[in-house]
Design a protein around this motif. Sequence first.
Motif, mmCIF file in Angstrom:
data_model
loop_
_atom_site.group_PDB
_atom_site.id
_atom_site.type_symbol
_atom_site.label_atom_id
_atom_site.label_comp_id
_atom_site.label_asym_id
_atom_site.label_seq_id
_atom_site.Cartn_x
_atom_site.Cartn_y
_atom_site.Cartn_z
ATOM 1 N N LEU A 168 0.815 -1.210 0.000
ATOM 2 C CA LEU A 168 0.000 0.000 0.000
ATOM 3 C C LEU A 168 0.851 1.263 0.000
ATOM 4 O O LEU A 168 0.527 2.244 -0.679
ATOM 5 N N TYR A 169 1.959 1.263 0.746
ATOM 6 C CA TYR A 169 2.772 2.478 0.810
ATOM 7 C C TYR A 169 3.377 2.807 -0.563
ATOM 8 O O TYR A 169 3.547 3.982 -0.916
ATOM 9 N N GLN A 170 3.698 1.771 -1.373
ATOM 10 C CA GLN A 170 4.204 2.018 -2.714
ATOM 11 C C GLN A 170 3.118 2.590 -3.608
ATOM 12 O O GLN A 170 3.382 3.476 -4.436
ATOM 13 N N GLN A 171 1.886 2.102 -3.469
ATOM 14 C CA GLN A 171 0.771 2.642 -4.253
ATOM 15 C C GLN A 171 0.522 4.103 -3.896
ATOM 16 O O GLN A 171 0.274 4.937 -4.775
ATOM 17 N N LEU A 172 0.576 4.406 -2.599
ATOM 18 C CA LEU A 172 0.360 5.796 -2.181
ATOM 19 C C LEU A 172 1.503 6.699 -2.658
ATOM 20 O O LEU A 172 1.262 7.831 -3.079
ATOM 21 N N ALA A 173 2.716 6.194 -2.614
ATOM 22 C CA ALA A 173 3.849 6.982 -3.108
ATOM 23 C C ALA A 173 3.692 7.261 -4.598
ATOM 24 O O ALA A 173 3.971 8.366 -5.074
ATOM 25 N N LEU B 2 6.084 8.473 2.959
ATOM 26 C CA LEU B 2 6.862 9.704 2.895
ATOM 27 C C LEU B 2 8.351 9.430 2.658
ATOM 28 O O LEU B 2 9.010 10.124 1.883
ATOM 29 N N ARG B 3 8.861 8.409 3.302
ATOM 30 C CA ARG B 3 10.280 8.086 3.131
ATOM 31 C C ARG B 3 10.584 7.599 1.722
ATOM 32 O O ARG B 3 11.650 7.906 1.167
ATOM 33 N N LEU B 4 9.640 6.846 1.117
ATOM 34 C CA LEU B 4 9.849 6.383 -0.249
ATOM 35 C C LEU B 4 9.834 7.562 -1.215
ATOM 36 O O LEU B 4 10.651 7.637 -2.146
ATOM 37 N N LEU B 5 8.920 8.504 -1.010
ATOM 38 C CA LEU B 5 8.879 9.698 -1.849
ATOM 39 C C LEU B 5 10.170 10.505 -1.703
ATOM 40 O O LEU B 5 10.677 11.072 -2.676
ATOM 41 N N THR C 175 2.707 2.748 7.722
ATOM 42 C CA THR C 175 2.474 2.921 6.286
ATOM 43 C C THR C 175 2.652 4.380 5.870
ATOM 44 O O THR C 175 3.231 4.680 4.811
ATOM 45 N N ALA C 176 2.175 5.311 6.691
ATOM 46 C CA ALA C 176 2.326 6.737 6.390
ATOM 47 C C ALA C 176 3.805 7.130 6.327
ATOM 48 O O ALA C 176 4.250 7.834 5.409
ATOM 49 N N LEU D 209 -2.093 12.000 6.638
ATOM 50 C CA LEU D 209 -2.092 10.833 5.757
ATOM 51 C C LEU D 209 -2.818 9.659 6.397
ATOM 52 O O LEU D 209 -3.578 8.937 5.729
ATOM 53 N N MET D 210 -2.597 9.461 7.685
ATOM 54 C CA MET D 210 -3.280 8.369 8.396
ATOM 55 C C MET D 210 -4.791 8.559 8.352
ATOM 56 O O MET D 210 -5.555 7.610 8.100
#
Length: 487
Positions: free
Chosen positions: A8-13, A52-55, A47-48, A37-38
């Motif tokens: 999910l975190y990749q999809q949100l990024a 952010l860290r992936l972005l 996940t939030a 975000l949460m």
Amino acid sequence: MTPAAGPLYQQLASHYGQAIEKNTLRTGMRMPSVRELMRRHRISLSTALQTLRLLEERGWLEARPRVGYFVRGIAVPPLEEVADADLSAPLEAVAGAHPFAGINERISVLVESARRADVKVDLGGATPGPELFDTAWLNKTAIALLREQPNLLAQSRSTATTHPDFQAAMALRALDAGIRVAPHQVLATVGNTEAMHLALTAVCQPGDVVAVESPTYYGLLQGVESLGLKTLEIPCSQASGISLEALDLAVRTQPRLRAVVVVPDLQMPLGTLMPDAQKAALAAFCRTHDLALVEDDSYRPFVEANERPRPIKSWDTSGHVVYCESLNKTLAPGLRQGWMSAGRWHERIQMLKFAQSRNTPAFSQLLAARWVGAPAFERHLQRLRPRLRVQREQAAQAIARHFPAGTRLRLPPGGLSLWVQLPAGVRSSVLFREALREGIRIAPGAMFSNTDRYEHFIRVSCAQAFTEQTDEAYRVLGRLAAAQAAV
């Protein structure tokens, strides 16, 4: 950017990355907080944070301590970089270079025409806007200083040219940069212009030759001419700075060569970072040939790196390096505070300083000493660097959007401006005049040399906040440049 599958975190990024790519989330905007975000996506804290860290890892966001995440946007515009072949003079030209003549008049005409124009967007200067300085801290400290010393502005200091508190603070600042300077070797100056003037007056006689980087800051060219000296342009590479090969030729062909002036870190206007090996070699070269090496270190605090570069002065073992730093762009432009450490010429420069301008005001020295020595100063620089980076990237994106094909630029690793190469057929002096009529000020390449080598270049400032008006100014500049290129 295509939608991402997977966690999910990749999809949100991916979702937010597309919004940034399409400029829905614009460069400089603040991202929703972790809590937001949460709440918005009904996700966990983990996940939030991962989103952010992936972005941030992908270069879309930057984290500002205790503030949050901000949009970085597209870091590198789709433009070719300016090539060294376009920036360097033929080596053979060094031997036959002629002295500057009329540079003061030519630059003064350009500066005065800009001053008289109705400028609505100023892309010609290179000083950060007031909003980028910690004015609250400066004002509070200034008031406290005057309360502690109520006669500070009313008393005169008749002997010492530099306040001991300022000397102690700058000696510690130098030590942090790898320079061992005793406090008594610190001399306060009115910005960097006075420092350069004092240095060249001390080491040269009228008619002597001064080697400078090509291109270089136009104020230096004016100062050299005003002292009755001859300026020799030395090719400057974006990878390594001033050419030692060309300097060696200059030593063999210019018997009155007395000094070399360089800006090793974020060279103005190229934005070059001189590698450590080149700095050490340049210091050794000047020592071997008994040349004064005047180092302008005013832009090093803007370098974006995990470790600040070392000044050339840190390799000086013989006193041949005259170190100069202006605090104008990092501390407060209104103070015009600078300092220098002149090595083997210290006593002569101290005498010249007292003869020409007596003392630098104690108030500005004491305020600078408290500011530079406080933790708040480093926090100020930590905030300033990413904000300037965003503004440079915004300007680069605008140039990529609006300027005609064939435009080239290189994003420097810090600093206050961009050096832009215009397409064939576009003359910066013509663009300068046409832009002024539209209320836009730029710095044409002709200001940075006494040759026509940079007629197809401009320097644009990224020191002011990027607004819709700024973007429109770049659109107008692009239109004017395209009209020239089409002729």
